[in-house]
Design a protein around this motif. Sequence first.
Motif, mmCIF file in Angstrom:
data_model
loop_
_atom_site.group_PDB
_atom_site.id
_atom_site.type_symbol
_atom_site.label_atom_id
_atom_site.label_comp_id
_atom_site.label_asym_id
_atom_site.label_seq_id
_atom_site.Cartn_x
_atom_site.Cartn_y
_atom_site.Cartn_z
ATOM 1 N N ALA A 66 1.036 -0.804 0.153
ATOM 2 C CA ALA A 66 0.018 0.032 0.494
ATOM 3 C C ALA A 66 0.521 1.400 -0.256
ATOM 4 C CB ALA A 66 -1.157 -0.037 0.966
ATOM 5 N N GLY A 67 1.741 1.227 0.420
ATOM 6 C CA GLY A 67 2.961 2.536 0.381
ATOM 7 C C GLY A 67 3.409 2.561 -0.643
ATOM 8 N N LEU A 68 4.013 1.640 -1.559
ATOM 9 C CA LEU A 68 5.136 1.963 -2.421
ATOM 10 C C LEU A 68 3.630 2.492 -3.303
ATOM 11 C CD1 LEU A 68 6.567 -2.083 -3.207
ATOM 12 C CD2 LEU A 68 7.157 0.696 -2.859
ATOM 13 N N VAL A 69 2.192 2.399 -3.732
ATOM 14 C CA VAL A 69 1.217 2.070 -4.752
ATOM 15 C C VAL A 69 1.333 3.723 -4.264
ATOM 16 C CG1 VAL A 69 -1.765 2.154 -5.115
ATOM 17 C CG2 VAL A 69 -0.349 -0.182 -5.278
ATOM 18 N N LEU A 70 0.816 4.369 -2.494
ATOM 19 C CA LEU A 70 0.439 5.696 -2.148
ATOM 20 C C LEU A 70 1.725 6.010 -3.163
ATOM 21 C CD1 LEU A 70 -0.867 7.619 -0.799
ATOM 22 C CD2 LEU A 70 0.280 7.161 1.235
ATOM 23 N N LEU A 71 3.096 6.190 -2.777
ATOM 24 C CA LEU A 71 3.993 6.271 -3.746
ATOM 25 C C LEU A 71 4.109 7.048 -5.294
ATOM 26 C CD1 LEU A 71 7.153 5.183 -1.061
ATOM 27 C CD2 LEU A 71 6.386 7.531 -1.536
ATOM 28 N N ALA A 124 -8.656 5.633 -16.887
ATOM 29 C CA ALA A 124 -8.024 5.174 -16.782
ATOM 30 C C ALA A 124 -7.476 4.456 -14.830
ATOM 31 C CB ALA A 124 -6.296 5.262 -17.645
ATOM 32 N N GLN A 125 -7.846 5.299 -14.161
ATOM 33 C CA GLN A 125 -6.965 5.532 -13.006
ATOM 34 C C GLN A 125 -7.663 3.835 -12.472
ATOM 35 O OE1 GLN A 125 -7.735 8.872 -10.432
ATOM 36 N NE2 GLN A 125 -6.900 9.970 -12.558
ATOM 37 N N ALA A 126 -8.637 3.217 -12.614
ATOM 38 C CA ALA A 126 -9.548 2.725 -12.060
ATOM 39 C C ALA A 126 -8.635 1.325 -12.072
ATOM 40 C CB ALA A 126 -10.970 2.903 -11.898
ATOM 41 N N PRO A 127 -8.933 0.731 -13.832
ATOM 42 C CA PRO A 127 -7.878 -0.259 -13.900
ATOM 43 C C PRO A 127 -6.505 -0.525 -13.330
ATOM 44 C CG PRO A 127 -8.963 0.654 -16.037
ATOM 45 C CD PRO A 127 -9.094 1.625 -14.947
ATOM 46 N N VAL A 128 -6.525 0.742 -13.066
ATOM 47 C CA VAL A 128 -4.616 1.161 -12.659
ATOM 48 C C VAL A 128 -4.494 0.085 -10.785
ATOM 49 C CG1 VAL A 128 -2.729 2.078 -11.907
ATOM 50 C CG2 VAL A 128 -3.768 2.241 -14.367
ATOM 51 N N TYR A 129 -5.629 1.119 -10.436
ATOM 52 C CA TYR A 129 -5.830 0.667 -9.144
ATOM 53 C C TYR A 129 -6.534 -0.847 -9.003
ATOM 54 C CZ TYR A 129 -4.598 4.861 -7.245
ATOM 55 O OH TYR A 129 -3.685 6.689 -7.682
ATOM 56 N N ILE A 130 -6.883 -1.396 -9.937
ATOM 57 C CA ILE A 130 -7.576 -2.991 -9.488
ATOM 58 C C ILE A 130 -6.146 -3.876 -9.771
ATOM 59 C CG2 ILE A 130 -9.022 -4.544 -10.510
ATOM 60 C CD1 ILE A 130 -10.979 -2.460 -11.090
ATOM 61 N N VAL A 131 -5.751 -3.324 -10.626
ATOM 62 C CA VAL A 131 -4.239 -4.120 -11.460
ATOM 63 C C VAL A 131 -3.433 -4.490 -10.115
ATOM 64 C CG1 VAL A 131 -2.362 -4.553 -12.639
ATOM 65 C CG2 VAL A 131 -4.772 -4.320 -12.900
ATOM 66 N N LEU A 132 -3.050 -3.055 -9.131
ATOM 67 C CA LEU A 132 -2.094 -2.826 -8.516
ATOM 68 C C LEU A 132 -2.557 -3.644 -7.099
ATOM 69 C CD1 LEU A 132 -0.833 0.725 -8.635
ATOM 70 C CD2 LEU A 132 0.523 -1.265 -9.073
ATOM 71 N N GLY A 133 -4.165 -3.596 -6.703
ATOM 72 C CA GLY A 133 -4.504 -4.509 -5.650
ATOM 73 C C GLY A 133 -4.499 -6.074 -5.608
ATOM 74 N N LEU A 134 -4.195 -5.874 -6.947
ATOM 75 C CA LEU A 134 -4.466 -7.718 -7.437
ATOM 76 C C LEU A 134 -3.337 -8.339 -7.813
ATOM 77 C CD1 LEU A 134 -7.343 -8.425 -9.162
ATOM 78 C CD2 LEU A 134 -7.740 -9.146 -7.075
ATOM 79 N N ALA A 135 -2.559 -7.330 -8.056
ATOM 80 C CA ALA A 135 -0.780 -8.005 -8.388
ATOM 81 C C ALA A 135 0.044 -8.022 -6.767
ATOM 82 C CB ALA A 135 0.403 -6.542 -9.074
ATOM 83 N N TRP A 136 -0.155 -7.794 -5.522
ATOM 84 C CA TRP A 136 0.492 -7.934 -4.182
ATOM 85 C C TRP A 136 0.246 -9.603 -4.445
ATOM 86 C CZ3 TRP A 136 -1.298 -9.665 0.167
ATOM 87 C CH2 TRP A 136 -2.827 -9.240 0.498
ATOM 88 N N ILE A 137 -0.704 -9.517 -4.675
ATOM 89 C CA ILE A 137 -0.804 -11.471 -4.734
ATOM 90 C C ILE A 137 0.131 -12.304 -5.169
ATOM 91 C CG2 ILE A 137 -2.200 -13.195 -4.860
ATOM 92 C CD1 ILE A 137 -4.696 -11.710 -4.255
#
Length: 74
Positions: free
Chosen positions: A26-31, A43-56
């Motif tokens: 979350a800190g890295l995404v915040l940065l 375009a922001q929503a898909p980026v945050y969705i991908v980043l939200g799932l990528a950590w898995i």
Amino acid sequence: MSNPSQPTWRKPAGAFAIMALIMLWAGLVLLASPWIERLPALAQAPVYIVLGLAWIWLLPLRRLLAWMETGRWR
């Protein structure tokens, strides 16, 4: 071999490790958010969705969960 009904130290340790990994990600995404907010709103929503799932997949979550259950990384 341990009794299956007896809790092990791996589960609480794994839970703390998962929380630490989530906070780190979350800190890295915040940065990265100043760059992401420059994108168009749609375009922001898909980026945050991908980043939200990528950590898995990017962080060793699956192996950590397996270790918590079995004591082995594989």
